[in-house]
Design a protein around this motif. Structure first.
Motif, PDB file in Angstrom:
ATOM      1  N   TRP A 266       0.687  -1.085  -0.090  1.00 25.80           N
ATOM      2  CA  TRP A 266      -0.007  -0.029  -0.068  1.00 25.80           C
ATOM      3  C   TRP A 266       0.790   1.236  -0.061  1.00 25.80           C
ATOM      4  CZ3 TRP A 266      -5.059  -0.544  -0.610  1.00 25.80           C
ATOM      5  CH2 TRP A 266      -5.629  -1.637  -0.246  1.00 25.80           C
ATOM      6  N   LEU A 267       0.240   2.145  -0.556  1.00 32.35           N
ATOM      7  CA  LEU A 267       0.780   3.616  -0.606  1.00 32.35           C
ATOM      8  C   LEU A 267      -0.202   4.488   0.426  1.00 32.35           C
ATOM      9  CD1 LEU A 267       2.304   4.527  -4.154  1.00 32.35           C
ATOM     10  CD2 LEU A 267       3.537   3.480  -2.122  1.00 32.35           C
ATOM     11  N   ILE A 268       0.375   5.353   1.156  1.00 34.18           N
ATOM     12  CA  ILE A 268      -0.337   6.408   2.064  1.00 34.18           C
ATOM     13  C   ILE A 268       0.054   7.478   1.753  1.00 34.18           C
ATOM     14  CG2 ILE A 268      -1.179   6.735   4.308  1.00 34.18           C
ATOM     15  CD1 ILE A 268      -0.109   3.294   3.556  1.00 34.18           C
ATOM     16  N   ASP A 269      -0.932   8.470   1.527  1.00 33.46           N
ATOM     17  CA  ASP A 269      -0.906   9.952   1.402  1.00 33.46           C
ATOM     18  C   ASP A 269      -1.317  10.462   2.657  1.00 33.46           C
ATOM     19  OD1 ASP A 269      -0.376  12.590   0.734  1.00 33.46           O
ATOM     20  OD2 ASP A 269      -1.984  12.730  -0.736  1.00 33.46           O
ATOM     21  N   PRO A 270      -0.318  10.920   3.387  1.00 32.27           N
ATOM     22  CA  PRO A 270      -0.613  11.439   5.038  1.00 32.27           C
ATOM     23  C   PRO A 270      -1.877  12.614   4.931  1.00 32.27           C
ATOM     24  CG  PRO A 270       1.627  11.001   4.713  1.00 32.27           C
ATOM     25  CD  PRO A 270       1.012  11.054   3.392  1.00 32.27           C
ATOM     26  N   ASP A 271      -2.439  12.649   5.990  1.00 28.13           N
ATOM     27  CA  ASP A 271      -3.399  13.714   6.212  1.00 28.13           C
ATOM     28  C   ASP A 271      -2.426  14.874   5.884  1.00 28.13           C
ATOM     29  OD1 ASP A 271      -6.354  14.497   7.256  1.00 28.13           O
ATOM     30  OD2 ASP A 271      -4.925  16.048   7.965  1.00 28.13           O
ATOM     31  N   GLY A 272      -3.026  16.113   5.043  1.00 25.88           N
ATOM     32  CA  GLY A 272      -2.371  17.398   5.039  1.00 25.88           C
ATOM     33  C   GLY A 272      -1.842  18.125   6.261  1.00 25.88           C
ATOM     34  N   ALA A 273      -2.545  17.805   7.651  1.00 22.79           N
ATOM     35  CA  ALA A 273      -2.190  18.425   8.804  1.00 22.79           C
ATOM     36  C   ALA A 273      -0.762  17.766   9.189  1.00 22.79           C
ATOM     37  CB  ALA A 273      -3.161  18.203  10.017  1.00 22.79           C
ATOM     38  N   VAL A 274      -0.643  16.455   8.955  1.00 21.08           N
ATOM     39  CA  VAL A 274       0.337  15.855   9.311  1.00 21.08           C
ATOM     40  C   VAL A 274       1.792  16.136   8.581  1.00 21.08           C
ATOM     41  CG1 VAL A 274       1.854  13.462   9.251  1.00 21.08           C
ATOM     42  CG2 VAL A 274      -0.698  13.737  10.126  1.00 21.08           C
ATOM     43  N   VAL A 275       1.285  16.483   7.129  1.00 20.97           N
ATOM     44  CA  VAL A 275       2.234  16.783   6.345  1.00 20.97           C
ATOM     45  C   VAL A 275       2.923  18.295   6.444  1.00 20.97           C
ATOM     46  CG1 VAL A 275       2.941  17.433   3.779  1.00 20.97           C
ATOM     47  CG2 VAL A 275       1.688  15.188   4.283  1.00 20.97           C
ATOM     48  N   ARG A 276       1.905  19.395   6.613  1.00 22.00           N
ATOM     49  CA  ARG A 276       2.054  20.561   7.043  1.00 22.00           C
ATOM     50  C   ARG A 276       3.016  20.999   8.399  1.00 22.00           C
ATOM     51  NH1 ARG A 276       4.407  24.277   6.656  1.00 22.00           N
ATOM     52  NH2 ARG A 276       3.750  26.446   6.901  1.00 22.00           N
ATOM     53  N   ALA A 277       2.563  19.981   9.077  1.00 21.58           N
ATOM     54  CA  ALA A 277       3.182  20.232  10.523  1.00 21.58           C
ATOM     55  C   ALA A 277       4.526  19.538  10.427  1.00 21.58           C
ATOM     56  CB  ALA A 277       2.423  19.700  11.729  1.00 21.58           C
ATOM     57  N   GLY A 278       4.823  18.859   9.561  1.00 26.85           N
ATOM     58  CA  GLY A 278       6.227  18.216   9.192  1.00 26.85           C
ATOM     59  C   GLY A 278       6.506  16.850  10.192  1.00 26.85           C
ATOM     60  N   LEU A 279       5.364  16.473  10.350  1.00 29.97           N
ATOM     61  CA  LEU A 279       5.310  14.992  11.192  1.00 29.97           C
ATOM     62  C   LEU A 279       5.180  13.860  10.458  1.00 29.97           C
ATOM     63  CD1 LEU A 279       3.128  16.821  14.091  1.00 29.97           C
ATOM     64  CD2 LEU A 279       5.501  16.323  13.950  1.00 29.97           C
ATOM     65  N   VAL A 280       5.602  13.751   9.418  1.00 28.59           N
ATOM     66  CA  VAL A 280       5.100  12.527   8.794  1.00 28.59           C
ATOM     67  C   VAL A 280       6.168  11.220   9.203  1.00 28.59           C
ATOM     68  CG1 VAL A 280       5.871  11.263   6.011  1.00 28.59           C
ATOM     69  CG2 VAL A 280       4.963  13.628   6.314  1.00 28.59           C
ATOM     70  N   ARG A 281       7.208  11.455   9.681  1.00 29.89           N
ATOM     71  CA  ARG A 281       7.974  10.359  10.200  1.00 29.89           C
ATOM     72  C   ARG A 281       7.309   9.991  11.442  1.00 29.89           C
ATOM     73  NH1 ARG A 281      12.794   9.017   8.646  1.00 29.89           N
ATOM     74  NH2 ARG A 281      13.723   8.590  10.953  1.00 29.89           N
ATOM     75  N   GLN A 282       6.942  10.679  12.492  1.00 25.38           N
ATOM     76  CA  GLN A 282       6.074  10.396  13.602  1.00 25.38           C
ATOM     77  C   GLN A 282       4.824   9.789  13.214  1.00 25.38           C
ATOM     78  OE1 GLN A 282       7.689  13.364  12.966  1.00 25.38           O
ATOM     79  NE2 GLN A 282       8.669  14.089  14.779  1.00 25.38           N
ATOM     80  N   TYR A 283       4.095  10.240  12.326  1.00 25.85           N
ATOM     81  CA  TYR A 283       2.925   9.496  11.787  1.00 25.85           C
ATOM     82  C   TYR A 283       3.149   7.839  11.319  1.00 25.85           C
ATOM     83  CZ  TYR A 283      -1.509   8.654   9.224  1.00 25.85           C
ATOM     84  OH  TYR A 283      -2.519   7.986   8.818  1.00 25.85           O
ATOM     85  N   GLY A 284       4.152   7.917  10.478  1.00 25.86           N
ATOM     86  CA  GLY A 284       4.751   6.501  10.016  1.00 25.86           C
ATOM     87  C   GLY A 284       5.112   5.744  11.135  1.00 25.86           C
ATOM     88  N   ALA A 285       5.952   5.997  12.040  1.00 25.89           N
ATOM     89  CA  ALA A 285       6.276   5.111  13.078  1.00 25.89           C
ATOM     90  C   ALA A 285       5.071   4.690  14.081  1.00 25.89           C
ATOM     91  CB  ALA A 285       7.381   6.058  14.231  1.00 25.89           C
TER      92      ALA A 285
END
Length: 367
Positions: free
Chosen positions: A244-263
Protein backbone atom coordinates in the motif's frame (compact mmCIF):
# COMPACT_ATOMS: atom_id res chain seq x y z
CA UNK A 1 -35.60 36.31 -9.09
CA UNK A 2 -39.32 36.10 -8.44
CA UNK A 3 -38.62 35.64 -4.72
CA UNK A 4 -36.43 38.75 -4.66
CA UNK A 5 -39.10 40.78 -6.45
CA UNK A 6 -41.74 39.62 -3.94
CA UNK A 7 -39.46 40.46 -1.03
CA UNK A 8 -38.80 43.94 -2.41
CA UNK A 9 -42.52 44.55 -2.58
CA UNK A 10 -42.91 43.60 1.07
CA UNK A 11 -39.67 44.76 2.73
CA UNK A 12 -38.39 47.53 0.45
CA UNK A 13 -34.89 48.79 1.31
CA UNK A 14 -34.36 45.99 3.85
CA UNK A 15 -34.50 43.32 1.15
CA UNK A 16 -30.72 43.09 0.45
CA UNK A 17 -29.94 42.52 4.13
CA UNK A 18 -32.73 39.96 4.43
CA UNK A 19 -31.62 38.02 1.33
CA UNK A 20 -27.97 38.06 2.40
CA UNK A 21 -28.88 36.82 5.89
CA UNK A 22 -30.91 33.92 4.52
CA UNK A 23 -28.15 32.90 2.09
CA UNK A 24 -25.41 33.17 4.73
CA UNK A 25 -27.44 31.08 7.18
CA UNK A 26 -27.70 28.38 4.53
CA UNK A 27 -23.93 28.48 3.97
CA UNK A 28 -23.32 28.38 7.71
CA UNK A 29 -25.53 25.32 8.23
CA UNK A 30 -22.76 22.79 7.50
CA UNK A 31 -19.84 24.84 8.82
CA UNK A 32 -21.35 25.68 12.21
CA UNK A 33 -23.88 22.88 12.67
CA UNK A 34 -22.31 21.71 15.96
CA UNK A 35 -22.93 25.07 17.64
CA UNK A 36 -26.38 25.77 19.11
CA UNK A 37 -29.04 27.87 17.36
CA UNK A 38 -26.85 29.04 14.46
CA UNK A 39 -29.94 28.96 12.24
CA UNK A 40 -30.90 32.21 14.02
CA UNK A 41 -27.48 33.85 13.79
CA UNK A 42 -26.56 37.03 11.96
CA UNK A 43 -23.51 37.10 9.69
CA UNK A 44 -21.46 39.14 7.29
CA UNK A 45 -19.97 37.29 4.34
CA UNK A 46 -16.37 38.02 5.37
CA UNK A 47 -17.02 37.10 9.01
CA UNK A 48 -18.50 33.74 8.01
CA UNK A 49 -15.51 33.01 5.76
CA UNK A 50 -13.09 33.82 8.57
CA UNK A 51 -14.97 31.87 11.24
CA UNK A 52 -13.56 28.48 12.20
CA UNK A 53 -15.64 25.42 11.39
CA UNK A 54 -17.50 24.36 14.54
CA UNK A 55 -15.46 21.15 15.15
CA UNK A 56 -12.22 23.14 14.97
CA UNK A 57 -13.52 25.87 17.30
CA UNK A 58 -14.84 23.30 19.78
CA UNK A 59 -11.53 21.42 19.78
CA UNK A 60 -9.70 24.65 20.62
CA UNK A 61 -12.23 25.58 23.31
CA UNK A 62 -11.92 22.17 25.01
CA UNK A 63 -8.15 22.39 24.86
CA UNK A 64 -8.07 25.86 26.46
CA UNK A 65 -10.56 24.77 29.14
CA UNK A 66 -8.42 21.72 29.96
CA UNK A 67 -5.11 23.62 29.95
CA UNK A 68 -6.36 26.53 32.08
CA UNK A 69 -9.16 25.24 34.31
CA UNK A 70 -11.05 28.00 36.10
CA UNK A 71 -9.53 30.78 33.99
CA UNK A 72 -11.48 33.56 32.32
CA UNK A 73 -11.06 33.45 28.54
CA UNK A 74 -10.97 36.67 26.50
CA UNK A 75 -11.47 36.49 22.73
CA UNK A 76 -9.92 39.82 21.71
CA UNK A 77 -11.13 39.55 18.08
CA UNK A 78 -14.52 37.98 18.75
CA UNK A 79 -16.20 39.07 15.48
CA UNK A 80 -19.70 37.51 15.29
CA UNK A 81 -19.12 35.20 18.28
CA UNK A 82 -18.20 31.78 16.86
CA UNK A 83 -15.43 31.12 19.38
CA UNK A 84 -17.57 32.46 22.24
CA UNK A 85 -20.28 29.95 21.31
CA UNK A 86 -17.67 27.18 21.19
CA UNK A 87 -16.56 28.02 24.74
CA UNK A 88 -20.18 27.78 25.92
CA UNK A 89 -20.53 24.44 24.11
CA UNK A 90 -17.34 23.25 25.87
CA UNK A 91 -19.00 23.88 29.23
CA UNK A 92 -17.50 27.23 30.23
CA UNK A 93 -20.04 29.42 32.05
CA UNK A 94 -20.89 32.74 30.43
CA UNK A 95 -19.33 34.70 33.29
CA UNK A 96 -15.91 33.21 32.43
CA UNK A 97 -16.07 34.33 28.79
CA UNK A 98 -15.37 37.79 27.41
CA UNK A 99 -15.40 39.03 23.82
CA UNK A 100 -14.19 42.24 22.23
CA UNK A 101 -13.78 43.62 18.73
CA UNK A 102 -13.41 46.94 16.94
CA UNK A 103 -16.16 46.38 14.38
CA UNK A 104 -19.49 47.68 15.80
CA UNK A 105 -21.58 45.70 13.31
CA UNK A 106 -19.92 42.40 14.18
CA UNK A 107 -20.22 43.21 17.88
CA UNK A 108 -23.96 43.78 17.49
CA UNK A 109 -24.19 40.43 15.72
CA UNK A 110 -22.18 38.74 18.49
CA UNK A 111 -24.56 40.12 21.13
CA UNK A 112 -27.44 38.61 19.18
CA UNK A 113 -25.69 35.32 18.40
CA UNK A 114 -24.27 34.59 21.86
CA UNK A 115 -26.67 36.23 24.26
CA UNK A 116 -25.46 36.29 27.84
CA UNK A 117 -21.75 36.67 27.08
CA UNK A 118 -20.29 40.12 27.74
CA UNK A 119 -18.82 41.74 24.63
CA UNK A 120 -17.21 45.16 24.39
CA UNK A 121 -15.81 47.41 21.69
CA UNK A 122 -12.03 47.45 22.10
CA UNK A 123 -8.79 47.33 20.14
CA UNK A 124 -7.03 43.97 20.47
CA UNK A 125 -3.74 45.86 20.85
CA UNK A 126 -5.05 47.87 23.83
CA UNK A 127 -5.87 45.23 26.49
CA UNK A 128 -9.08 45.76 28.46
CA UNK A 129 -8.73 42.66 30.67
CA UNK A 130 -6.16 41.39 33.14
CA UNK A 131 -5.10 37.85 33.97
CA UNK A 132 -7.22 36.23 31.24
CA UNK A 133 -6.30 33.53 28.76
CA UNK A 134 -6.32 35.34 25.42
CA UNK A 135 -7.62 34.03 22.11
CA UNK A 136 -6.97 36.04 18.93
CA UNK A 137 -7.92 35.57 15.29
CA UNK A 138 -6.25 38.40 13.36
CA UNK A 139 -7.81 39.24 9.99
CA UNK A 140 -6.00 37.64 7.09
CA UNK A 141 -7.83 39.31 4.23
CA UNK A 142 -7.29 42.78 2.82
CA UNK A 143 -8.67 44.25 -0.36
CA UNK A 144 -10.41 40.94 -1.07
CA UNK A 145 -7.11 39.02 -0.99
CA UNK A 146 -5.60 36.64 1.51
CA UNK A 147 -2.64 38.00 3.46
CA UNK A 148 0.22 35.53 3.91
CA UNK A 149 2.76 37.77 5.61
CA UNK A 150 2.09 37.88 9.40
CA UNK A 151 3.07 41.55 9.37
CA UNK A 152 0.02 42.21 7.15
CA UNK A 153 -2.47 40.58 9.51
CA UNK A 154 -4.99 42.87 11.21
CA UNK A 155 -3.72 43.33 13.86
CA UNK A 156 -0.15 42.40 12.94
CA UNK A 157 0.98 39.13 14.49
CA UNK A 158 4.24 40.48 15.94
CA UNK A 159 2.37 43.24 17.79
CA UNK A 160 -0.19 40.78 19.17
CA UNK A 161 2.57 38.53 20.50
CA UNK A 162 4.33 41.51 22.09
CA UNK A 163 1.21 42.95 23.73
CA UNK A 164 0.23 39.65 25.36
CA UNK A 165 3.68 38.20 26.04
CA UNK A 166 2.80 37.91 29.74
CA UNK A 167 -0.42 35.94 29.14
CA UNK A 168 -1.33 32.42 28.13
CA UNK A 169 -2.48 32.86 24.54
CA UNK A 170 -3.78 31.02 21.47
CA UNK A 171 -3.63 32.73 18.07
CA UNK A 172 -5.26 31.47 14.88
CA UNK A 173 -3.02 31.87 11.82
CA UNK A 174 -3.08 30.75 8.20
CA UNK A 175 -2.01 27.09 7.78
CA UNK A 176 0.49 28.16 5.14
CA UNK A 177 2.35 30.49 7.50
CA UNK A 178 6.15 30.34 7.28
CA UNK A 179 7.28 28.57 10.45
CA UNK A 180 10.71 30.20 10.17
CA UNK A 181 9.13 33.66 10.37
CA UNK A 182 7.47 32.68 13.65
CA UNK A 183 10.86 31.91 15.13
CA UNK A 184 12.12 35.29 13.96
CA UNK A 185 9.22 36.90 15.84
CA UNK A 186 10.40 35.25 19.03
CA UNK A 187 7.52 32.75 19.21
CA UNK A 188 8.63 29.81 21.36
CA UNK A 189 5.41 27.85 21.83
CA UNK A 190 3.59 25.17 19.85
CA UNK A 191 2.33 25.31 16.28
CA UNK A 192 -0.80 23.18 15.85
CA UNK A 193 -2.18 22.32 12.40
CA UNK A 194 -5.76 21.03 12.30
CA UNK A 195 -7.64 19.18 9.58
CA UNK A 196 -11.31 18.31 9.26
CA UNK A 197 -13.03 16.37 6.49
CA UNK A 198 -9.65 15.67 4.85
CA UNK A 199 -8.86 19.37 4.51
CA UNK A 200 -6.33 21.46 6.44
CA UNK A 201 -8.45 24.13 8.13
CA UNK A 202 -6.07 26.31 10.09
CA UNK A 203 -3.01 26.57 12.27
CA UNK A 204 -3.01 27.81 15.85
CA UNK A 205 -0.13 29.14 17.94
CA UNK A 206 -0.14 28.08 21.58
CA UNK A 207 1.95 29.85 24.19
CA UNK A 208 4.18 27.58 26.33
CA UNK A 209 1.79 27.73 29.29
CA UNK A 210 -0.97 26.07 27.27
CA UNK A 211 0.97 23.14 25.87
CA UNK A 212 3.01 20.14 26.98
CA UNK A 213 6.69 20.52 27.74
CA UNK A 214 8.86 19.70 24.73
CA UNK A 215 6.07 19.91 22.13
CA UNK A 216 6.68 22.44 19.35
CA UNK A 217 4.50 21.02 16.55
CA UNK A 218 1.22 19.12 16.60
CA UNK A 219 -1.08 17.73 13.92
CA UNK A 220 -4.75 17.20 14.82
CA UNK A 221 -6.96 15.05 12.58
CA UNK A 222 -10.43 15.73 13.92
CA UNK A 223 -12.24 13.15 11.76
CA UNK A 224 -10.21 10.34 13.37
CA UNK A 225 -9.70 11.97 16.77
CA UNK A 226 -5.95 11.58 16.28
CA UNK A 227 -3.08 13.80 17.36
CA UNK A 228 0.62 13.54 16.52
CA UNK A 229 3.40 15.69 17.99
CA UNK A 230 7.11 16.15 17.42
CA UNK A 231 7.68 14.54 20.83
CA UNK A 232 6.37 11.21 19.48
CA UNK A 233 8.80 8.49 18.27
CA UNK A 234 10.11 9.15 14.75
CA UNK A 235 11.90 5.89 13.92
CA UNK A 236 10.50 5.52 10.40
CA UNK A 237 12.54 3.50 7.89
CA UNK A 238 13.11 4.31 4.20
CA UNK A 239 12.33 1.31 1.99
CA UNK A 240 10.84 0.41 -1.42
CA UNK A 241 7.07 0.40 -1.74
CA UNK A 242 5.12 -2.39 -0.12
CA UNK A 243 1.53 -3.38 -0.84
CA UNK A 244 0.00 0.00 0.00
CA UNK A 245 0.89 3.65 -0.54
CA UNK A 246 -0.51 6.22 1.90
CA UNK A 247 -0.76 9.96 1.37
CA UNK A 248 -0.75 11.26 4.98
CA UNK A 249 -3.37 13.74 6.11
CA UNK A 250 -2.50 17.31 5.14
CA UNK A 251 -2.18 18.39 8.77
CA UNK A 252 0.54 15.78 9.29
CA UNK A 253 2.42 16.92 6.19
CA UNK A 254 2.08 20.64 6.95
CA UNK A 255 3.23 20.16 10.55
CA UNK A 256 6.29 18.20 9.35
CA UNK A 257 5.32 15.07 11.28
CA UNK A 258 5.34 12.44 8.51
CA UNK A 259 8.00 10.32 10.23
CA UNK A 260 6.13 10.39 13.56
CA UNK A 261 2.91 9.39 11.80
CA UNK A 262 4.69 6.57 9.96
CA UNK A 263 6.31 5.27 13.15
CA UNK A 264 2.96 5.21 14.94
CA UNK A 265 1.26 3.15 12.23
CA UNK A 266 4.10 0.81 11.25
CA UNK A 267 4.71 2.50 7.90
CA UNK A 268 7.89 3.53 6.11
CA UNK A 269 8.97 6.27 3.73
CA UNK A 270 9.75 5.81 0.06
CA UNK A 271 12.26 8.66 0.25
CA UNK A 272 13.43 10.73 3.25
CA UNK A 273 12.37 13.97 1.55
CA UNK A 274 8.97 12.87 0.16
CA UNK A 275 5.80 12.66 2.27
CA UNK A 276 4.36 9.45 0.77
CA UNK A 277 4.40 6.44 3.08
CA UNK A 278 4.07 2.73 2.42
CA UNK A 279 3.06 -0.34 4.37
CA UNK A 280 1.71 -3.86 4.15
CA UNK A 281 -1.44 -2.89 6.10
CA UNK A 282 -3.57 0.25 6.04
CA UNK A 283 -4.05 2.18 9.29
CA UNK A 284 -7.71 1.97 10.41
CA UNK A 285 -9.98 4.38 8.58
CA UNK A 286 -7.23 5.62 6.26
CA UNK A 287 -7.61 5.66 2.49
CA UNK A 288 -4.72 4.00 0.67
CA UNK A 289 -3.57 2.95 -2.77
CA UNK A 290 -2.81 -0.70 -3.54
CA UNK A 291 0.23 -0.90 -5.82
CA UNK A 292 -0.48 -2.81 -9.04
CA UNK A 293 2.54 -1.77 -11.12
CA UNK A 294 5.66 0.39 -10.78
CA UNK A 295 7.42 2.03 -13.72
CA UNK A 296 9.95 4.73 -14.48
CA UNK A 297 7.80 7.74 -15.24
CA UNK A 298 7.22 9.02 -18.74
CA UNK A 299 3.92 9.97 -20.32
CA UNK A 300 4.36 7.35 -23.03
CA UNK A 301 5.06 4.50 -20.60
CA UNK A 302 2.22 5.59 -18.34
CA UNK A 303 -0.25 5.82 -21.24
CA UNK A 304 0.66 2.33 -22.43
CA UNK A 305 0.42 0.79 -18.96
CA UNK A 306 -2.95 2.41 -18.24
CA UNK A 307 -4.35 1.37 -21.62
CA UNK A 308 -3.27 -2.22 -20.93
CA UNK A 309 -5.30 -2.05 -17.71
CA UNK A 310 -8.38 -0.64 -19.49
CA UNK A 311 -8.24 2.58 -17.45
CA UNK A 312 -10.86 5.22 -18.21
CA UNK A 313 -10.95 7.35 -15.04
CA UNK A 314 -7.71 8.33 -13.37
CA UNK A 315 -6.92 10.00 -10.04
CA UNK A 316 -3.46 11.62 -10.11
CA UNK A 317 -1.37 12.29 -6.98
CA UNK A 318 1.97 14.03 -7.40
CA UNK A 319 4.86 15.10 -5.17
CA UNK A 320 8.34 16.18 -6.18
CA UNK A 321 7.82 16.14 -9.98
CA UNK A 322 7.31 19.78 -10.84
CA UNK A 323 6.01 19.63 -14.42
CA UNK A 324 3.30 17.11 -13.50
CA UNK A 325 2.52 18.77 -10.17
CA UNK A 326 1.89 22.07 -11.98
CA UNK A 327 -0.74 20.60 -14.30
CA UNK A 328 -2.16 17.15 -13.40
CA UNK A 329 -5.37 17.90 -15.34
CA UNK A 330 -3.29 18.57 -18.44
CA UNK A 331 -1.57 15.20 -18.00
CA UNK A 332 -4.95 13.47 -17.66
CA UNK A 333 -6.13 15.02 -20.94
CA UNK A 334 -2.94 14.07 -22.76
CA UNK A 335 -3.22 10.43 -21.64
CA UNK A 336 -6.49 10.13 -23.66
CA UNK A 337 -7.92 7.32 -21.53
CA UNK A 338 -10.84 5.39 -23.06
CA UNK A 339 -11.26 2.33 -20.84
CA UNK A 340 -13.78 1.30 -18.21
CA UNK A 341 -11.66 0.92 -15.04
CA UNK A 342 -11.08 3.61 -12.38
CA UNK A 343 -7.48 3.68 -11.14
CA UNK A 344 -5.05 5.99 -9.37
CA UNK A 345 -1.48 6.89 -10.20
CA UNK A 346 1.02 8.18 -7.65
CA UNK A 347 3.89 10.04 -9.32
CA UNK A 348 6.84 11.01 -7.20
CA UNK A 349 10.57 11.62 -7.16
CA UNK A 350 12.90 9.18 -5.45
CA UNK A 351 16.53 10.05 -4.73
CA UNK A 352 18.37 13.36 -4.95
CA UNK A 353 20.80 15.07 -7.28
CA UNK A 354 22.05 12.99 -10.20
CA UNK A 355 20.41 9.89 -8.70
CA UNK A 356 16.91 11.43 -8.67
CA UNK A 357 14.32 9.64 -10.78
CA UNK A 358 10.60 10.02 -11.33
CA UNK A 359 8.53 6.93 -10.56
CA UNK A 360 4.87 6.18 -11.30
CA UNK A 361 2.89 3.73 -9.16
CA UNK A 362 -0.31 2.51 -10.82
CA UNK A 363 -2.71 1.71 -7.99
CA UNK A 364 -6.20 0.64 -7.03
CA UNK A 365 -7.66 2.98 -4.37
CA UNK A 366 -9.03 1.34 -1.25
CA UNK A 367 -12.19 3.44 -1.56
Amino acid sequence: MADVAALRGRFGARTPALVETVLLRRRAAAKLAELPETSRWLFTDEALQQASAAPVARHRAHRIAAAAPGAVVHDVTCSIGTELAAFLAAGLPADRILGSDLDPVRLAMARHNVAGVVVARADALAPVSRGTVVLADPGRRGGGRRQFDPADYQPALDRLLDVYDDRDMAVKVAPGIDFEKLGALGFAGEIEVTSWRASVREACLWSPGLTESGVRRRAVILDRDEQITDADPSDCDVRPAGRWLIDPDGAVVRAGLVRQYGARHGLWQLDPDIAYLSGDELPPGVRGFEVLETLAYSEKRLRQALAARDCGALEILVRGVRDVQADPDGLRRRLRLRGTQALSVVITRLGTGAAARAIAFICRPSR
